[in-house]
Design a protein around this motif. Structure first.
Motif, mmCIF file in Angstrom:
data_model
loop_
_atom_site.group_PDB
_atom_site.id
_atom_site.type_symbol
_atom_site.label_atom_id
_atom_site.label_comp_id
_atom_site.label_asym_id
_atom_site.label_seq_id
_atom_site.Cartn_x
_atom_site.Cartn_y
_atom_site.Cartn_z
ATOM 1 N N VAL A 163 31.997 48.764 38.665
ATOM 2 C CA VAL A 163 30.758 49.065 37.950
ATOM 3 C C VAL A 163 30.625 48.180 36.708
ATOM 4 N N SER A 164 31.716 48.000 35.984
ATOM 5 C CA SER A 164 31.684 47.150 34.795
ATOM 6 C C SER A 164 31.317 45.715 35.164
ATOM 7 N N MET A 165 31.905 45.206 36.245
ATOM 8 C CA MET A 165 31.600 43.839 36.674
ATOM 9 C C MET A 165 30.149 43.730 37.135
ATOM 10 N N TYR A 166 29.678 44.743 37.801
ATOM 11 C CA TYR A 166 28.281 44.766 38.266
ATOM 12 C C TYR A 166 27.327 44.612 37.083
ATOM 13 N N ARG A 167 27.587 45.328 36.015
ATOM 14 C CA ARG A 167 26.715 45.272 34.845
ATOM 15 C C ARG A 167 26.745 43.883 34.197
ATOM 16 N N ARG A 168 27.888 43.225 34.242
ATOM 17 C CA ARG A 168 28.013 41.907 33.624
ATOM 18 C C ARG A 168 27.372 40.816 34.479
ATOM 19 N N LEU A 169 27.400 40.985 35.790
ATOM 20 C CA LEU A 169 26.842 39.967 36.681
ATOM 21 C C LEU A 169 25.332 40.088 36.842
ATOM 22 N N GLN A 170 24.819 41.295 36.721
ATOM 23 C CA GLN A 170 23.409 41.536 37.009
ATOM 24 C C GLN A 170 22.461 40.628 36.220
ATOM 25 N N PRO A 171 22.642 40.444 34.895
ATOM 26 C CA PRO A 171 21.711 39.568 34.157
ATOM 27 C C PRO A 171 21.725 38.126 34.673
ATOM 28 N N LEU A 172 22.890 37.646 35.111
ATOM 29 C CA LEU A 172 22.974 36.280 35.632
ATOM 30 C C LEU A 172 22.243 36.158 36.967
ATOM 31 N N VAL A 173 22.409 37.172 37.812
ATOM 32 C CA VAL A 173 21.737 37.148 39.115
ATOM 33 C C VAL A 173 20.219 37.222 38.928
ATOM 34 N N GLU A 174 19.772 37.948 37.949
ATOM 35 C CA GLU A 174 18.327 38.032 37.687
ATOM 36 C C GLU A 174 17.760 36.674 37.301
ATOM 37 N N ARG A 175 18.572 35.831 36.674
ATOM 38 C CA ARG A 175 18.120 34.482 36.322
ATOM 39 C C ARG A 175 17.915 33.621 37.565
ATOM 40 N N LEU A 176 18.516 34.031 38.680
ATOM 41 C CA LEU A 176 18.278 33.350 39.953
ATOM 42 C C LEU A 176 17.026 33.880 40.651
ATOM 43 N N GLY A 177 16.413 34.878 40.042
ATOM 44 C CA GLY A 177 15.240 35.492 40.656
ATOM 45 C C GLY A 177 15.596 36.468 41.755
ATOM 46 N N ARG A 178 16.834 36.983 41.747
ATOM 47 C CA ARG A 178 17.295 37.894 42.795
ATOM 48 C C ARG A 178 17.943 39.117 42.151
ATOM 49 N N ASP A 179 18.312 40.075 43.009
ATOM 50 C CA ASP A 179 19.109 41.241 42.608
ATOM 51 C C ASP A 179 20.426 41.221 43.366
ATOM 52 N N ILE A 180 21.372 42.023 42.887
ATOM 53 C CA ILE A 180 22.642 42.155 43.584
ATOM 54 C C ILE A 180 22.468 43.105 44.759
ATOM 55 N N GLY A 181 22.695 42.605 45.962
ATOM 56 C CA GLY A 181 22.641 43.463 47.142
ATOM 57 C C GLY A 181 23.958 44.182 47.359
ATOM 58 N N ARG A 182 25.065 43.448 47.145
ATOM 59 C CA ARG A 182 26.388 44.027 47.353
ATOM 60 C C ARG A 182 27.401 43.293 46.475
ATOM 61 N N LEU A 183 28.324 44.046 45.903
ATOM 62 C CA LEU A 183 29.414 43.475 45.116
ATOM 63 C C LEU A 183 30.708 44.103 45.595
ATOM 64 N N GLU A 184 31.662 43.246 45.979
ATOM 65 C CA GLU A 184 32.920 43.729 46.529
ATOM 66 C C GLU A 184 34.101 43.166 45.749
ATOM 67 N N LEU A 185 35.106 43.993 45.555
ATOM 68 C CA LEU A 185 36.391 43.574 45.005
ATOM 69 C C LEU A 185 37.433 43.785 46.093
ATOM 70 N N SER A 186 38.094 42.712 46.514
ATOM 71 C CA SER A 186 39.083 42.825 47.584
ATOM 72 C C SER A 186 40.382 43.395 47.050
ATOM 73 N N GLY A 187 41.267 43.751 47.958
ATOM 74 C CA GLY A 187 42.574 44.254 47.555
ATOM 75 C C GLY A 187 43.408 43.217 46.837
ATOM 76 N N ARG A 188 43.076 41.943 46.996
ATOM 77 C CA ARG A 188 43.802 40.853 46.332
ATOM 78 C C ARG A 188 43.150 40.467 45.013
ATOM 79 N N GLY A 189 42.090 41.193 44.633
ATOM 80 C CA GLY A 189 41.462 40.941 43.341
ATOM 81 C C GLY A 189 40.413 39.852 43.348
ATOM 82 N N SER A 190 39.847 39.546 44.510
ATOM 83 C CA SER A 190 38.822 38.512 44.614
ATOM 84 C C SER A 190 37.438 39.148 44.702
#
Length: 281
Positions: A163-190
């Motif tokens: 959730v914290s990462m989602y909030r930080r990425l959202q403003p950048l994605v909006e600058r692309l003219g898009r929204d975040i459809g999905r955000l995933e964190l893998s078990g390896r931290g990627s």
């Protein structure tokens, strides 16, 4: 002058019997008191007659409470286990926290605090949501906008970080003219981001590093639009140390033709700095 003779001490066995008798009388009196208290506590006068709901009750109603809570309440107004009752109320859909209090003479006063949903968790429409506080819970949203919510996912116990990462990425994605459809964190931290258009963007490991990579990517988009025009992103891989790989819709890459036989070919979409051969995973 006559003197009074000192009283004769009682035999030891008599003293023991007197002490035992006194103890038995005391126990009998205590038993009578306890029995009276138990009888009074269980008297129909103290039967629970109602539940008063307060606080955030947007998703609660009398039918739900009667079906999911009332059958599990054991005891009367005086004997009810408030901690157990609180657990039953907190098991209701949407409820994050419940405070249960006795309201004289025969009611319960329950103050509820509900989850504030932020996105789907795991799969859209799967019945699991994540709140703005990073808490995963099960509920069936009745908000028509839920079909357009983002979807977040990550390892168990990492919802707050996602959730914290989602909030930080959202403003950048909006600058692309898009929204975040999905955000995933893998078990390896990627981190892997999918735009609402369906385009995947690989961000790589590390929270700060992933954020910096997306920042760099967004910064170069103006130059790419100036060169290729406004085109949709098909996919992007930002894990390269010196740049990124990008595929734009309608832009293809063709190898150079031999000297003297070159033909015009659409330009390949590239980053501002050329990527190294292998991305960092």
């Amino acid at each position: 002058m006559a003197t009074r003779a000192a009283p004769m001490p009682l035999p030891a066995d008599v003293r023991v019997m007197n002490a035992v008798a006194a103890a038995l009388f005391a126990l009998a009196g205590l038993a009578v008191v306890v029995a009276g208290v138990v009888w009074a506590a269980r008297h129909p006068l103290w039967t629970l007659q109602g539940i008063v709901l307060r606080g955030e009750v947007e998703h609660q109603n009398a039918v739900t409470v009667r079906a999911l809570v009332v059958p599990h309440l054991r005891g009367t107004f005086l004997t009810l286990d408030l901690a157990a009752a609180r657990e039953r109320f907190e098991a209701l859909p949407w409820v994050r926290e419940a405070v249960v209090e006795r309201q004289f003479p025969n009611r319960l006063r329950v103050t509820l605090r509900e989850h504030e949903p932020l996105a789907w968790w795991g799969e859209p429409g799967g019945g699991r949501l994540v709140s703005v506080r990073g808490e995963v819970f099960e509920a069936d949203p009745d908000d028509p906008a839920a079909d357009h919510w983002s979807t977040l996912h990550g390892p168990a116990g990492e919802a707050e970080a996602v959730v914290s990462m989602y909030r930080r990425l959202q403003p950048l994605v909006e600058r692309l003219g898009r929204d975040i459809g999905r955000l995933e964190l893998s078990g390896r931290g990627s981190w892997r981001l999918t735009l609402d258009s369906g385009a995947p963007i690989e961000l790589g490991r590390g929270d700060a590093e992933a954020l910096a990579r997306l920042q760099r990517f967004v910064t170069t988009q103006a130059a790419l639009r100036a060169r290729y025009g406004p085109r949709d992103i098909v996919s992007a891989d930002l894990r390269y140390p010196n740049g990124y790989a990008l595929q734009l819709r309608g832009v293809t890459t063709q190898p150079d033709a031999p000297a003297g036989k070159r033909t015009a070919a659409p330009a390949a979409a590239r980053s501002a700095s050329s990527p190294s051969r292998n991305p960092s995973r």
